[in-house]
Design a protein around this motif. Structure first.
Motif, PDB file in Angstrom:
ATOM      1  N   ALA A  24       0.870  -1.248   0.153  1.00  0.00           N
ATOM      2  CA  ALA A  24      -0.018  -0.070   0.051  1.00  0.00           C
ATOM      3  C   ALA A  24       0.866   1.307   0.094  1.00  0.00           C
ATOM      4  CB  ALA A  24      -0.746  -0.002   0.950  1.00  0.00           C
ATOM      5  N   GLY A  25       2.146   1.069   0.368  1.00  0.00           N
ATOM      6  CA  GLY A  25       2.830   2.263   0.380  1.00  0.00           C
ATOM      7  C   GLY A  25       3.726   2.538  -0.983  1.00  0.00           C
ATOM      8  N   ALA A  26       3.227   1.848  -1.890  1.00  0.00           N
ATOM      9  CA  ALA A  26       3.749   2.487  -3.237  1.00  0.00           C
ATOM     10  C   ALA A  26       2.765   3.378  -3.766  1.00  0.00           C
ATOM     11  CB  ALA A  26       3.327   1.127  -4.542  1.00  0.00           C
ATOM     12  N   THR A  33      -6.698   6.002  -4.660  1.00  0.00           N
ATOM     13  CA  THR A  33      -7.581   5.722  -3.619  1.00  0.00           C
ATOM     14  C   THR A  33      -7.688   7.144  -2.737  1.00  0.00           C
ATOM     15  OG1 THR A  33      -6.010   5.370  -1.782  1.00  0.00           O
ATOM     16  CG2 THR A  33      -6.694   3.636  -3.175  1.00  0.00           C
ATOM     17  N   LEU A  34      -8.769   7.023  -1.990  1.00  0.00           N
ATOM     18  CA  LEU A  34      -9.093   8.234  -0.829  1.00  0.00           C
ATOM     19  C   LEU A  34      -8.456   8.174   0.277  1.00  0.00           C
ATOM     20  CD1 LEU A  34     -12.646   9.261  -2.344  1.00  0.00           C
ATOM     21  CD2 LEU A  34     -10.452  10.063  -2.909  1.00  0.00           C
ATOM     22  N   THR A  35      -8.299   6.897   0.718  1.00  0.00           N
ATOM     23  CA  THR A  35      -7.876   6.473   1.967  1.00  0.00           C
ATOM     24  C   THR A  35      -6.581   6.267   2.226  1.00  0.00           C
ATOM     25  OG1 THR A  35      -8.784   4.328   1.627  1.00  0.00           O
ATOM     26  CG2 THR A  35     -10.413   5.885   2.628  1.00  0.00           C
ATOM     27  N   ILE A  36      -5.784   5.636   1.320  1.00  0.00           N
ATOM     28  CA  ILE A  36      -4.501   5.358   1.711  1.00  0.00           C
ATOM     29  C   ILE A  36      -3.477   6.520   1.807  1.00  0.00           C
ATOM     30  CG2 ILE A  36      -2.398   3.827   0.959  1.00  0.00           C
ATOM     31  CD1 ILE A  36      -4.298   1.972  -0.398  1.00  0.00           C
ATOM     32  N   PRO A  37      -2.841   6.627   2.952  1.00  0.00           N
ATOM     33  CA  PRO A  37      -2.090   7.825   3.153  1.00  0.00           C
ATOM     34  C   PRO A  37      -0.661   7.450   2.373  1.00  0.00           C
ATOM     35  CG  PRO A  37      -1.968   6.489   4.988  1.00  0.00           C
ATOM     36  CD  PRO A  37      -2.691   5.857   4.204  1.00  0.00           C
ATOM     37  N   HIS A  38      -0.029   8.503   1.955  1.00  0.00           N
ATOM     38  CA  HIS A  38       1.134   8.490   1.180  1.00  0.00           C
ATOM     39  C   HIS A  38       2.123   9.736   1.762  1.00  0.00           C
ATOM     40  CE1 HIS A  38       3.841   6.699  -1.782  1.00  0.00           C
ATOM     41  NE2 HIS A  38       4.362   8.075  -2.039  1.00  0.00           N
ATOM     42  N   PRO A  39       3.418   9.583   2.176  1.00  0.00           N
ATOM     43  CA  PRO A  39       4.068   8.148   2.285  1.00  0.00           C
ATOM     44  C   PRO A  39       3.236   7.391   3.494  1.00  0.00           C
ATOM     45  CG  PRO A  39       5.265   9.960   3.534  1.00  0.00           C
ATOM     46  CD  PRO A  39       4.318  10.743   2.891  1.00  0.00           C
ATOM     47  N   LEU A  41       3.499   5.496   6.559  1.00  0.00           N
ATOM     48  CA  LEU A  41       4.504   5.584   7.755  1.00  0.00           C
ATOM     49  C   LEU A  41       4.317   4.489   8.639  1.00  0.00           C
ATOM     50  CD1 LEU A  41       3.991   9.387   8.809  1.00  0.00           C
ATOM     51  CD2 LEU A  41       5.745   8.487   7.344  1.00  0.00           C
ATOM     52  N   ASP A  42       5.544   4.071   9.135  1.00  0.00           N
ATOM     53  CA  ASP A  42       5.694   3.157  10.117  1.00  0.00           C
ATOM     54  C   ASP A  42       4.363   2.922  11.182  1.00  0.00           C
ATOM     55  OD1 ASP A  42       7.856   2.310   9.124  1.00  0.00           O
ATOM     56  OD2 ASP A  42       9.087   2.972  10.736  1.00  0.00           O
ATOM     57  N   GLY A  43       3.618   1.935  11.311  1.00  0.00           N
ATOM     58  CA  GLY A  43       2.769   1.867  12.489  1.00  0.00           C
ATOM     59  C   GLY A  43       1.413   2.162  12.024  1.00  0.00           C
ATOM     60  N   VAL A  44       1.324   2.535  10.752  1.00  0.00           N
ATOM     61  CA  VAL A  44      -0.155   2.858  10.182  1.00  0.00           C
ATOM     62  C   VAL A  44      -0.691   1.498   9.775  1.00  0.00           C
ATOM     63  CG1 VAL A  44      -1.417   3.679   8.182  1.00  0.00           C
ATOM     64  CG2 VAL A  44       0.251   5.062   9.251  1.00  0.00           C
ATOM     65  N   ALA A  45      -0.113   0.662   9.294  1.00  0.00           N
ATOM     66  CA  ALA A  45      -0.639  -0.845   8.880  1.00  0.00           C
ATOM     67  C   ALA A  45      -1.269  -1.345  10.149  1.00  0.00           C
ATOM     68  CB  ALA A  45       0.371  -1.603   8.122  1.00  0.00           C
ATOM     69  N   GLU A  46      -0.324  -1.447  11.167  1.00  0.00           N
ATOM     70  CA  GLU A  46      -0.860  -1.993  12.490  1.00  0.00           C
ATOM     71  C   GLU A  46      -2.153  -1.335  12.941  1.00  0.00           C
ATOM     72  OE1 GLU A  46       2.347  -1.164  11.654  1.00  0.00           O
ATOM     73  OE2 GLU A  46       3.627  -2.770  12.164  1.00  0.00           O
ATOM     74  N   SER A  47      -2.279  -0.290  13.040  1.00  0.00           N
ATOM     75  CA  SER A  47      -3.352   0.754  13.506  1.00  0.00           C
ATOM     76  C   SER A  47      -4.497   0.236  12.564  1.00  0.00           C
ATOM     77  CB  SER A  47      -3.025   2.140  13.670  1.00  0.00           C
ATOM     78  OG  SER A  47      -1.995   2.453  14.119  1.00  0.00           O
ATOM     79  N   TRP A  48      -4.237   0.336  11.191  1.00  0.00           N
ATOM     80  CA  TRP A  48      -5.405  -0.203  10.263  1.00  0.00           C
ATOM     81  C   TRP A  48      -5.921  -1.564  10.576  1.00  0.00           C
ATOM     82  CZ3 TRP A  48      -5.404  -3.228   5.739  1.00  0.00           C
ATOM     83  CH2 TRP A  48      -6.502  -2.952   5.064  1.00  0.00           C
ATOM     84  N   ILE A  49      -4.977  -2.248  10.578  1.00  0.00           N
ATOM     85  CA  ILE A  49      -5.617  -3.967  11.139  1.00  0.00           C
ATOM     86  C   ILE A  49      -6.122  -4.136  12.308  1.00  0.00           C
ATOM     87  CG2 ILE A  49      -4.434  -6.130  11.544  1.00  0.00           C
ATOM     88  CD1 ILE A  49      -2.272  -5.410   9.395  1.00  0.00           C
TER      89      ILE A  49
END
Ligand SMILES: CC(C)(COP(=O)(O)OP(=O)(O)OC[C@H]1O[C@@H](n2cnc3c(N)ncnc32)[C@H](O)[C@@H]1OP(=O)(O)O)[C@@H](O)C(=O)NCCC(=O)NCCS
Length: 175
Positions: A24-26, A33-39, A41-49
């Motif tokens: 998702a970092g690409a 998308t409207l919801t995937i942040p860029h860059p 950052l570390d921890g975002v995937a953990e929080s989302w899951i």
């Protein structure tokens, strides 16, 4: 867990976070998308899951990891539920190395069937930026019908964008 010919759709686990961050970092994945942040950052995937279990318990969202036997985690797909209206919004992304192999379509078909058959939905809708026709193809191939263009409906990267909307009704499903 849902199985298709090539895919296993399963809940995300904490151990998926590094792969989510990489895929998702690409910029290409976040871009449309409207919801995937860029860059990403570390921890975002953990929080989302970490939101998934409660969101499912609250009947707010059903989110699945899109996986294959050989490649493991390749993307995500989910329904944002509005059970009071018997409808849900479909959303998805597939990691760049896996584009154009029919995976999003295969996952979308499975989730739509799940929505109608297991969740009792009447309508499943989705929308894509008009500059993202590949997603429109996924919606068409998954049996959704074009309902119109919402002009300058959203802002992405500071620019107004048009959205194309699609939907499928339970009654339109070929059984
Ligand atoms: C949109 C996305 C999910 C598609 O995933 P995918 O697994 O490659 O999709 P599929 O292989 O099932 O189908 C892609 C279709 O789009 C077509 N396509 C690809 N690029 C295209 C383009 N630039 N213009 C028109 N059609 C295009 C493919 O040819 C294919 O259609 P076909 O089977 O008729 O040939 C993926 O590109 C993605 O994750 N993008 C970034 C995130 C995103 O946009 N998510 C959706 C938000 S609405």
């Amino acid at each position: 867990m849902l199985r298709t010919e090539r895919l296993i759709l399963r809940p995300f686990g904490r151990e998926d976070a590094p792969t989510v961050q990489r895929l998702a970092g690409a910029r290409e994945v976040a871009d449309t998308t409207l919801t995937i942040p860029h860059p990403y950052l570390d921890g975002v995937a953990e929080s989302w899951i970490a939101t998934h279990e409660e969101a499912w318990k609250q009947k707010d969202r059903a989110t699945f990891a899109v996986t294959t036997e050989a490649e493991g985690l390749i993307g995500a797909i989910g329904l944002h539920l509005r059970l009071g209206h018997q409808r849900a919004e479909l959303g998805y992304w597939i990691g760049l190395p896996f584009w154009n192999r029919g995976y999003a379509t295969e996952a979308a078909r499975a989730i739509i069937a799940f929505g109608f058959e297991s969740l009792g939905l009447n309508r499943i809708h989705a929308s894509h930026l008009t500059r993202n026709p590949a997603s429109g193809r996924v919606m068409e191939k998954a049996g959704m019908r074009f309902e119109g263009t919402l002009r300058q409906h959203v802002v992405r990267w500071g620019r107004l964008e048009d959205l194309n909307t699609y939907a499928v009704l339970r009654s339109e499903r070929a059984v």
